[in-house]
Scaffold this active site. Structure first.
Site, PDB file in Angstrom:
ATOM      1  N   GLU A  19       0.836  -1.194   0.000  1.00 53.02           N
ATOM      2  CA  GLU A  19       0.000   0.000   0.000  1.00 53.02           C
ATOM      3  C   GLU A  19       0.873   1.248   0.000  1.00 53.02           C
ATOM      4  O   GLU A  19       1.834   1.355   0.769  1.00 53.02           O
ATOM      5  CB  GLU A  19      -0.918  -0.001   1.231  1.00 53.02           C
ATOM      6  N   TYR A  51      -6.689   7.118  -0.550  1.00 51.39           N
ATOM      7  CA  TYR A  51      -7.592   8.167  -1.031  1.00 51.39           C
ATOM      8  C   TYR A  51      -8.024   8.985   0.173  1.00 51.39           C
ATOM      9  O   TYR A  51      -8.527   8.435   1.155  1.00 51.39           O
ATOM     10  CB  TYR A  51      -8.793   7.470  -1.674  1.00 51.39           C
ATOM     11  N   ASP A 111     -12.842   7.851   6.899  1.00 50.42           N
ATOM     12  CA  ASP A 111     -12.909   8.554   8.180  1.00 50.42           C
ATOM     13  C   ASP A 111     -13.591   9.900   8.007  1.00 50.42           C
ATOM     14  O   ASP A 111     -13.552  10.502   6.928  1.00 50.42           O
ATOM     15  CB  ASP A 111     -11.494   8.776   8.725  1.00 50.42           C
ATOM     16  N   TYR A 150     -11.697  -5.098  10.880  1.00 50.33           N
ATOM     17  CA  TYR A 150     -11.022  -4.694  12.117  1.00 50.33           C
ATOM     18  C   TYR A 150     -10.855  -5.901  13.033  1.00 50.33           C
ATOM     19  O   TYR A 150     -11.843  -6.407  13.561  1.00 50.33           O
ATOM     20  CB  TYR A 150     -11.837  -3.614  12.833  1.00 50.33           C
ATOM     21  N   LYS A 170     -20.801  -6.441   2.989  1.00 52.70           N
ATOM     22  CA  LYS A 170     -19.808  -6.018   1.992  1.00 52.70           C
ATOM     23  C   LYS A 170     -19.600  -7.118   0.950  1.00 52.70           C
ATOM     24  O   LYS A 170     -19.476  -6.843  -0.256  1.00 52.70           O
ATOM     25  CB  LYS A 170     -18.480  -5.684   2.668  1.00 52.70           C
ATOM     26  N   GLN A 181      -7.296  -3.840   9.309  1.00 57.91           N
ATOM     27  CA  GLN A 181      -6.637  -2.726   9.976  1.00 57.91           C
ATOM     28  C   GLN A 181      -5.363  -3.267  10.613  1.00 57.91           C
ATOM     29  O   GLN A 181      -5.262  -4.463  10.926  1.00 57.91           O
ATOM     30  CB  GLN A 181      -7.567  -2.151  11.046  1.00 57.91           C
TER      31      GLN A 181
END
Length: 298
Positions: A19, A51, A111, A150, A170, A181
């Site tokens: 990433e 992003y 977020d 998470y 999802k 995470q």
């Protein structure tokens, strides 16, 4: 495939993904592309580009993934969030990605624009969460879709069961991979995987490994995301605030312990948060037995 050590079965290979975040300055761009060139011969499954909230990095994210498509053999995955945008605006971004040759999106709620840890409020006329976003992406084009999870429960979630239910939603929306995470204790990740499997979730659940860069920043993010940080971890970095070289070595040793323990438990896919620097990610891949294929380059 990247070359692997002799004790690794070709039928059971370790796979990695990396990433990155879009660079803000010319110097940061040079660092990013030097890192991509260093890591490309490891033949990652994909590389993702983050992003910002409210599309604050939209153009830079698009530019970065487009350059990866145009100039490398890597498969880029563009992050996309629900924050501060209508469905129409987000759908336009999705279509632009498809038109640019991008075939993989990491779909995230995102977020709040006020920052991690603040209360999230869905944008009026927008997608409410990552499950809705995944479904919206699937309607536009047959993207590969990764989503987040998470290991220690999302800090806004009412329970682990609610977290699992959202992950199922999802998947119903089209997600085919979950990326976790970051975490410190490997047992927390393994317990989450057990919960998900017991609930009938069978997509790959990939551990997100984040080596420590700035200790204070890492601890702030841990607190905001509900990631527990044991005393032993804090003690490892005690007194190293002004010693970045030693801190980097310690960070590598901690992350190396994580990936080795996970590999010993049968985990075969790893997502490495590079912080746009190649050294630690490259070393972790070496520990996992992933070697460069000299015929591959960015």
């Amino acid at each position: 495939m990247a070359t692997r050590t002799d004790d690794q079965s070709s039928e059971n290979p370790i796979e990695v993904s990396f990433e990155f975040f879009p660079p803000k300055t010319e110097k940061m761009e040079q660092t990013l592309w030097a890192s991509i060139e260093k890591l490309a011969p490891l033949n990652p499954r994909f590389v993702s580009v983050t992003y910002g909230a409210g599309g604050s990095t939209r153009e830079r994210t698009h530019s970065t993934v487009k350059r990866i498509v145009d100039e490398t053999s890597l498969k880029p995955a563009a992050h996309l969030t629900c924050v501060e945008a209508t469905r129409e605006e987000i759908d336009g971004v999705i279509q632009d990605y498809w038109d640019a040759g991008i075939r993989h999106i990491v779909a995230l709620r995102g977020d709040p624009p006020s920052g991690i840890g603040e209360k999230y409020v869905p944008f009026e006329g927008g997608y409410a969460n990552a499950a809705e976003l995944a479904a919206g992406i699937s309607k536009i084009a047959p993207f590969e879709i990764s989503v987040g999870c998470y290991p220690e429960k999302h800090p806004e979630s009412a329970s682990f069961d609610a977290d699992i239910d959202l992950l199922k939603a999802k998947i119903d929306g089209g997600a085919t991979r979950a990326i976790s995470q970051f975490f410190v204790e490997t047992d927390n990740f393994l317990r989450f995987v057990d919960r998900a499997r017991s609930a009938g979730i069978d997509i790959p659940i990939v551990p997100g490994i984040m080596p420590v860069g700035n200790v204070a920043g890492y601890l702030r993010m841990s607190a905001a995301t509900g990631t527990s940080v044991p005393d032993w971890f804090k003690e490892r970095f005690d007194g190293l605030d002004d010693d970045p070289e030693t801190r980097q070595l310690v960070a590598l040793s901690v992350a190396a312990e994580q990936v080795q323990k996970l590999a010993d438990q049968g985990i075969q896919q790893f997502h490495l948060y590079t912080l746009n620097r190649a050294e630690t990610a490259f070393a972790l891949c070496h520990i996992l037995g992933v070697r460069p294929d000299k015929s591959l380059a960015a």
